[in-house]
Design a protein around this motif. Structure first.
Motif, PDB file in Angstrom:
ATOM      1  N   ASP A 197       0.828  -1.212   0.000  1.00 54.93           N
ATOM      2  CA  ASP A 197       0.000   0.000   0.000  1.00 54.93           C
ATOM      3  C   ASP A 197       0.860   1.259   0.000  1.00 54.93           C
ATOM      4  O   ASP A 197       0.452   2.301  -0.529  1.00 54.93           O
ATOM      5  CB  ASP A 197      -0.910   0.038   1.237  1.00 54.93           C
ATOM      6  N   TRP A 216      -6.118  -4.725  -7.816  1.00 51.24           N
ATOM      7  CA  TRP A 216      -6.061  -3.305  -8.201  1.00 51.24           C
ATOM      8  C   TRP A 216      -6.556  -3.127  -9.635  1.00 51.24           C
ATOM      9  O   TRP A 216      -7.327  -2.213  -9.916  1.00 51.24           O
ATOM     10  CB  TRP A 216      -4.637  -2.773  -8.056  1.00 51.24           C
ATOM     11  N   GLN A 227       3.826   1.503  -1.495  1.00 52.08           N
ATOM     12  CA  GLN A 227       4.797   1.446  -2.585  1.00 52.08           C
ATOM     13  C   GLN A 227       4.133   1.580  -3.961  1.00 52.08           C
ATOM     14  O   GLN A 227       4.582   0.989  -4.934  1.00 52.08           O
ATOM     15  CB  GLN A 227       5.575   0.131  -2.517  1.00 52.08           C
ATOM     16  N   VAL A 228       3.107   2.371  -4.025  1.00 51.52           N
ATOM     17  CA  VAL A 228       2.331   2.521  -5.259  1.00 51.52           C
ATOM     18  C   VAL A 228       3.217   2.864  -6.461  1.00 51.52           C
ATOM     19  O   VAL A 228       3.031   2.322  -7.547  1.00 51.52           O
ATOM     20  CB  VAL A 228       1.228   3.591  -5.079  1.00 51.52           C
ATOM     21  N   ASP A 229       4.188   3.733  -6.255  1.00 50.61           N
ATOM     22  CA  ASP A 229       5.050   4.145  -7.370  1.00 50.61           C
ATOM     23  C   ASP A 229       5.874   2.991  -7.932  1.00 50.61           C
ATOM     24  O   ASP A 229       6.321   3.049  -9.075  1.00 50.61           O
ATOM     25  CB  ASP A 229       5.987   5.276  -6.941  1.00 50.61           C
ATOM     26  N   TRP A 266       4.788  -0.520  -7.829  1.00 53.30           N
ATOM     27  CA  TRP A 266       3.996  -1.587  -8.436  1.00 53.30           C
ATOM     28  C   TRP A 266       2.994  -1.116  -9.493  1.00 53.30           C
ATOM     29  O   TRP A 266       2.632  -1.882 -10.367  1.00 53.30           O
ATOM     30  CB  TRP A 266       3.290  -2.440  -7.382  1.00 53.30           C
ATOM     31  N   ARG A 267       2.554   0.128  -9.440  1.00 53.46           N
ATOM     32  CA  ARG A 267       1.542   0.570 -10.412  1.00 53.46           C
ATOM     33  C   ARG A 267       2.044   0.469 -11.858  1.00 53.46           C
ATOM     34  O   ARG A 267       1.304  -0.015 -12.725  1.00 53.46           O
ATOM     35  CB  ARG A 267       1.055   1.981 -10.115  1.00 53.46           C
ATOM     36  N   HIS A 299      -9.892  -0.895 -10.722  1.00 55.19           N
ATOM     37  CA  HIS A 299      -9.595   0.370 -11.391  1.00 55.19           C
ATOM     38  C   HIS A 299      -9.929   0.337 -12.885  1.00 55.19           C
ATOM     39  O   HIS A 299      -9.497   1.213 -13.628  1.00 55.19           O
ATOM     40  CB  HIS A 299      -8.136   0.782 -11.146  1.00 55.19           C
TER      41      HIS A 299
END
Length: 122
Positions: free
Chosen positions: A73, A115, A75-77, A79-80, A119
């Protein structure tokens, strides 16, 4: 398109797409030139403290899943972009653990797929 998981020791296949190692440590006994790893995202692996706590003990699996998801949660930058790439081409998450059911790649795959479904399309 999509996400799959595979032990890094298994032979690479064209159908793997982009091969991403998601372990913090390089797999034992594997030469880098033999691994066919396109990207090593060690920062996406569970923290050293969480890895130590889990110790690949299946009895701690549920706790590990929740704690690792909490780390993700934050570390979005990291895994996204991987999740978004999986919409365009196959992404194979590589792991070194012997246990193919209780490892961080299993959790990461489920996390990314959740996710992606929540999304909508790109």
């Amino acid at each position: 398109m999509g996400i799959s998981i595979k032990r890094v020791y298994e032979p690479a296949e064209r159908s793997d797409g982009v091969r991403v190692l998601v372990d913090r440590l390089w797999p034992r006994g594997l030469k880098k030139e033999d691994a066919a790893v396109d990207l090593w995202l060690r920062e996406l692996a569970p923290s050293a403290a969480l890895r130590g706590w889990f110790g690949h003990d299946p009895a701690r699996w549920e706790g590990f899943r929740h704690r690792y998801a909490s780390e993700l949660d934050d570390q979005v930058d990291l895994w996204r972009p991987l999740a978004q790439q999986s919409r365009r081409q196959r992404v194979t998450l590589l792991f070194g653990a012997r246990d193919e059911e209780h490892n961080n790649a299993v959790v990461l795959k489920a996390y990314l797929e959740h996710w992606l479904t929540t999304h909508g399309p790109a």
